[in-house]
Motif scaffolding. Structure first.
Motif, PDB file in Angstrom:
ATOM      1  N   SER A   1      39.769  47.887  41.276  1.00  0.00           N
ATOM      2  CA  SER A   1      38.646  46.993  40.986  1.00  0.00           C
ATOM      3  C   SER A   1      39.143  45.826  40.140  1.00  0.00           C
ATOM      4  CB  SER A   1      37.533  47.726  40.220  1.00  0.00           C
ATOM      5  OG  SER A   1      36.899  48.687  41.051  1.00  0.00           O
ATOM      6  N   ASP A   2      38.526  44.660  40.377  1.00  0.00           N
ATOM      7  CA  ASP A   2      38.851  43.469  39.600  1.00  0.00           C
ATOM      8  C   ASP A   2      37.574  42.628  39.561  1.00  0.00           C
ATOM      9  OD1 ASP A   2      39.620  40.987  38.639  1.00  0.00           O
ATOM     10  OD2 ASP A   2      41.529  40.957  39.722  1.00  0.00           O
ATOM     11  N   ASP A   3      36.886  42.686  38.422  1.00  0.00           N
ATOM     12  CA  ASP A   3      35.595  41.996  38.306  1.00  0.00           C
ATOM     13  C   ASP A   3      35.714  40.497  38.558  1.00  0.00           C
ATOM     14  OD1 ASP A   3      34.393  44.379  37.747  1.00  0.00           O
ATOM     15  OD2 ASP A   3      34.387  44.101  35.563  1.00  0.00           O
ATOM     16  N   GLU A   4      36.794  39.893  38.076  1.00  0.00           N
ATOM     17  CA  GLU A   4      36.958  38.454  38.253  1.00  0.00           C
ATOM     18  C   GLU A   4      37.110  38.077  39.724  1.00  0.00           C
ATOM     19  OE1 GLU A   4      40.103  36.948  35.854  1.00  0.00           O
ATOM     20  OE2 GLU A   4      39.134  37.473  33.939  1.00  0.00           O
ATOM     21  N   ALA A   5      37.733  38.950  40.490  1.00  0.00           N
ATOM     22  CA  ALA A   5      37.922  38.687  41.919  1.00  0.00           C
ATOM     23  C   ALA A   5      36.774  39.259  42.755  1.00  0.00           C
ATOM     24  CB  ALA A   5      39.239  39.296  42.382  1.00  0.00           C
ATOM     25  N   PHE A   6      35.792  39.848  42.095  1.00  0.00           N
ATOM     26  CA  PHE A   6      34.679  40.534  42.746  1.00  0.00           C
ATOM     27  C   PHE A   6      35.170  41.608  43.723  1.00  0.00           C
ATOM     28  CE2 PHE A   6      30.749  40.839  45.479  1.00  0.00           C
ATOM     29  CZ  PHE A   6      29.985  41.458  44.500  1.00  0.00           C
ATOM     30  N   ILE A   7      36.096  42.421  43.209  1.00  0.00           N
ATOM     31  CA  ILE A   7      36.571  43.589  43.953  1.00  0.00           C
ATOM     32  C   ILE A   7      36.010  44.820  43.252  1.00  0.00           C
ATOM     33  CG2 ILE A   7      38.557  44.893  44.773  1.00  0.00           C
ATOM     34  CD1 ILE A   7      38.388  42.135  45.997  1.00  0.00           C
ATOM     35  N   ILE A   8      35.148  45.533  43.931  1.00  0.00           N
ATOM     36  CA  ILE A   8      34.533  46.734  43.365  1.00  0.00           C
ATOM     37  C   ILE A   8      34.895  47.908  44.275  1.00  0.00           C
ATOM     38  CG2 ILE A   8      32.359  47.854  42.745  1.00  0.00           C
ATOM     39  CD1 ILE A   8      31.209  45.008  42.343  1.00  0.00           C
ATOM     40  N   ALA A   9      35.700  48.817  43.746  1.00  0.00           N
ATOM     41  CA  ALA A   9      36.188  49.930  44.562  1.00  0.00           C
ATOM     42  C   ALA A   9      35.103  50.945  44.854  1.00  0.00           C
ATOM     43  CB  ALA A   9      37.358  50.621  43.851  1.00  0.00           C
ATOM     44  N   LYS A  10      34.238  51.168  43.856  1.00  0.00           N
ATOM     45  CA  LYS A  10      33.216  52.208  44.014  1.00  0.00           C
ATOM     46  C   LYS A  10      31.987  51.815  43.203  1.00  0.00           C
ATOM     47  CE  LYS A  10      34.771  56.398  43.871  1.00  0.00           C
ATOM     48  NZ  LYS A  10      35.304  57.694  43.352  1.00  0.00           N
ATOM     49  N   THR A  11      30.824  51.892  43.812  1.00  0.00           N
ATOM     50  CA  THR A  11      29.592  51.574  43.094  1.00  0.00           C
ATOM     51  C   THR A  11      29.050  52.824  42.405  1.00  0.00           C
ATOM     52  OG1 THR A  11      28.575  51.684  45.295  1.00  0.00           O
ATOM     53  CG2 THR A  11      28.825  49.529  44.337  1.00  0.00           C
ATOM     54  N   ASP A  12      28.027  52.625  41.565  1.00  0.00           N
ATOM     55  CA  ASP A  12      27.495  53.723  40.764  1.00  0.00           C
ATOM     56  C   ASP A  12      26.972  54.884  41.605  1.00  0.00           C
ATOM     57  OD1 ASP A  12      28.099  52.288  38.536  1.00  0.00           O
ATOM     58  OD2 ASP A  12      26.079  51.447  38.283  1.00  0.00           O
TER      59      ASP A  12
ATOM     60  N   PHE B   1      40.793  38.230  48.758  1.00  0.00           N
ATOM     61  CA  PHE B   1      41.319  37.302  47.761  1.00  0.00           C
ATOM     62  C   PHE B   1      41.282  35.891  48.349  1.00  0.00           C
ATOM     63  CE2 PHE B   1      43.645  41.286  46.659  1.00  0.00           C
ATOM     64  CZ  PHE B   1      43.090  41.468  45.388  1.00  0.00           C
ATOM     65  N   ASP B   2      40.763  34.944  47.567  1.00  0.00           N
ATOM     66  CA  ASP B   2      40.687  33.567  48.037  1.00  0.00           C
ATOM     67  C   ASP B   2      42.085  32.995  48.268  1.00  0.00           C
ATOM     68  OD1 ASP B   2      37.936  33.572  47.937  1.00  0.00           O
ATOM     69  OD2 ASP B   2      37.852  32.790  45.876  1.00  0.00           O
ATOM     70  N   ARG B   3      42.134  31.964  49.088  1.00  0.00           N
ATOM     71  CA  ARG B   3      43.419  31.350  49.432  1.00  0.00           C
ATOM     72  C   ARG B   3      43.827  30.270  48.421  1.00  0.00           C
ATOM     73  NH1 ARG B   3      47.318  32.768  52.336  1.00  0.00           N
ATOM     74  NH2 ARG B   3      47.677  30.601  52.931  1.00  0.00           N
ATOM     75  N   ASN B   4      43.082  30.110  47.337  1.00  0.00           N
ATOM     76  CA  ASN B   4      43.457  29.142  46.300  1.00  0.00           C
ATOM     77  C   ASN B   4      44.422  29.780  45.291  1.00  0.00           C
ATOM     78  OD1 ASN B   4      41.819  30.778  44.695  1.00  0.00           O
ATOM     79  ND2 ASN B   4      40.034  29.441  44.974  1.00  0.00           N
ATOM     80  N   GLU B   5      44.838  29.003  44.322  1.00  0.00           N
ATOM     81  CA  GLU B   5      45.827  29.500  43.352  1.00  0.00           C
ATOM     82  C   GLU B   5      45.299  30.700  42.568  1.00  0.00           C
ATOM     83  OE1 GLU B   5      49.027  28.680  43.152  1.00  0.00           O
ATOM     84  OE2 GLU B   5      48.553  27.493  44.939  1.00  0.00           O
ATOM     85  N   GLU B   6      44.024  30.643  42.197  1.00  0.00           N
ATOM     86  CA  GLU B   6      43.431  31.765  41.454  1.00  0.00           C
ATOM     87  C   GLU B   6      43.447  33.029  42.306  1.00  0.00           C
ATOM     88  OE1 GLU B   6      39.317  32.893  39.000  1.00  0.00           O
ATOM     89  OE2 GLU B   6      39.342  31.208  40.418  1.00  0.00           O
ATOM     90  N   GLY B   7      43.063  32.891  43.570  1.00  0.00           N
ATOM     91  CA  GLY B   7      43.041  34.040  44.466  1.00  0.00           C
ATOM     92  C   GLY B   7      44.426  34.618  44.693  1.00  0.00           C
ATOM     93  N   LYS B   8      45.415  33.741  44.837  1.00  0.00           N
ATOM     94  CA  LYS B   8      46.787  34.216  45.036  1.00  0.00           C
ATOM     95  C   LYS B   8      47.292  34.979  43.814  1.00  0.00           C
ATOM     96  CE  LYS B   8      48.077  30.583  48.335  1.00  0.00           C
ATOM     97  NZ  LYS B   8      48.908  29.383  48.584  1.00  0.00           N
TER      98      LYS B   8
END
Length: 498
Positions: A334-345, A480-487
């Motif tokens: 999970s990575d909140d900044e990248a909006f990756i949520i592995a498992k919800t509540d 993951f976005d294709r911009n620098e942040e996403g990379k």
């Protein structure tokens, strides 16, 4: 052509295409007579070298006229499949011939089997040739676009009949072995001319068949012997590579095992492969990475709209072990900044992978496409899914085939694009036509983009813009976005694999 000529011509077609032997002619004629409830034959009826579609049309028209078949595409498909079954070798014969040819070469075996699937009319070539296809050049290479018309639309009569039918669980699904030779019904296609080839993948029994809809050349399906749900796991990575070792001229991959991010059938374990090079396979590694302890495996991020890790090497055991580690890490990542949520509540898992394997330039290769099926209030169909602004072109799931760079677009687009073309050229009110009103915003963007749109360039413009929409959709499905942040976020995940 009369009915007697059609029967003789069909049997001659079967001999010519090596479906039956010359010694089978009389037997085949009599079997077709039985199906048509005919008790005699004109033995001197002329043989006409016509296309299979034309021959079958005469037979179907006769069947409709005599009340043997409803005048409907669904019922006609059921009836002509029964007829073509007469010309289709028994499963044991097909398997025996396949194995004999495999001894010479895997390509000889699949060439024989693919020919059988096409000429027995299991693959209805005359429908597939109506598919609309083109290529759009993008920054990621040439993307294949297809509007698939091979699946016939059910008519109201057949739909009504299907609703009144008692529900059947045989076959359990469209991929079960029990489809082989099945007569079908209005809510399940006939498969009397369908044959499957038993194979073993890493100790697990499976079957090889071709897709009747052929989205690309030699589009094959490998399905598990047992009716069990799809699963993406290290064990299946090994099965994929075992297939590539047995059929090195084919690639093979798997849809993801979660709704939204997967294909249409999640209830039966299966893979899809074939003899085709997709844009993603041609896409280069844009940044190489190293996984600690696996320096012998070449790894990198692929230049592709979606988020893809490519592993290459000589040792498939090492590749699969590393791929298993990447999968296990991704399942929990999970990575909140990248909006990756592995498992919800609620305990629902959202991360999975779409894997694709191939043998290229003497090396084994697997592409691991990271997928996530999280939904939000704004995107109830899925955040990493075609967004609403593109639903006028496509709103269905992005499965394995599309992940690799081949758009399978809905058949409605063929008609809608023809209407839209006319509306643009004649400056009609697009919003006023309910058939194309959904395309208004998209059309306004196209008009603003081009200095001139005329009869000479409009087809190319519409095709290119559809291709660019599909490419944008793939980007929306990339986690993951294709911009620098996403990379940077992508590399952060890679660094977490231990």
């Amino acid at each position: 052509m009369n009915i007697y000529e059609a029967i003789n011509s069909l049997v001659d077609y079967g001999v010519r295409e090596k479906l039956i032997e010359n010694e089978d002619r009389v037997w085949a004629v009599n079997r077709i007579l039985e199906i048509l409830c005919m008790d005699s034959m004109e033995t001197d009826a002329e043989v006409k070298n016509m296309d299979l579609e034309e021959i079958l049309k005469v037979i179907l028209d006769y069947a409709v006229e005599k009340g043997l078949c409803e005048d409907s595409v669904v019922y006609k498909d059921l009836f002509d499949t029964k007829v073509m079954a007469v010309l289709t070798p028994r499963p044991s014969e097909v398997i025996k011939t396949f194995k004999e040819k495999y001894e010479d070469s895997p390509e000889d075996a699949t060439d024989y089997y693919y020919h059988l699937a096409r000429k027995s009319d299991y693959i209805r070539e005359y429908r597939i040739k109506n598919d609309v296809k083109w290529v759009t050049s993008t920054e990621y290479g040439d993307i294949d676009i297809t509007i698939n018309l091979a699946k016939p639309e059910k008519d109201p009569k057949a739909i009504a009949a299907a609703t009144k039918m008692e529900q059947s669980s045989y076959p359990k699904c469209m991929l079960c072995k029990e489809n082989e030779g099945y007569a079908g019904r209005v809510n399940h296609p006939a498969r009397q001319n369908h044959r499957v080839i038993p194979i073993c993948l890493d100790g697990v029994n499976a079957f090889l068949q071709y897709s009747p809809y052929v989205y690309y050349n030699e589009h094959c399906i490998v399905f598990d012997e047992c009716h069990k749900p799809m699963q993406v796991c290290e064990k299946n990575f090994r099965r994929l590579f075992d297939f590539v070792k047995q059929f090195p001229h084919y690639f093979i991959g798997s849809n993801s095992d979660l709704p939204i991010s997967g294909g249409s059938i999640l209830t039966h374990e299966h893979f899809q492969g074939g003899r085709y090079e997709f844009a993603m396979a041609k896409a280069p590694i844009e940044e190489y990475v190293t996984f600690e302890g696996f320096e012998d495996v070449t790894a990198g991020i692929v230049k592709w709209p979606m988020s893809v890790i490519r592993l290459q090497g000589d040792d498939t055991d090492r590749i699969c072990t590393l791929a298993g580690k990447i999968l296990a890490t991704w399942r929990e990542y999970s990575d909140d900044e990248a909006f990756i949520i592995a498992k919800t509540d609620d305990g629902v898992i959202h991360n999975t992978i779409t894997p694709i394997t191939r043998f290229v330039n003497g090396k084994y290769e697997i592409d691991l496409v990271l997928r996530n099926n999280i939904t939000t209030e704004e995107y109830p169909d899925g955040f990493y899914h075609p967004h609403p602004e593109y639903h006028n072109i496509k709103k269905e799931n992005i499965g394995l085939i599309e992940v690799m760079g081949l758009a399978v677009l809905p058949s409605r687009l063929k008609t809608e694009m023809a209407i839209l073309k006319d509306a643009i050229l004649e400056n009609k009110d697009i919003k006023a036509d309910e058939r194309i009103a959904k395309h208004y915003d998209w059309t306004m963007k196209i008009k603003a983009k081009y200095d001139e749109i005329n009869e000479n360039n409009i087809d190319k413009i519409i095709e290119d813009e559809i291709g660019l929409v599909f490419t944008a959709i793939l980007g929306q499905c990339g986690v993951f976005d294709r911009n620098e942040e996403g990379k940077a976020q992508f590399k952060k995940f890679i660094a977490s694999v231990k």
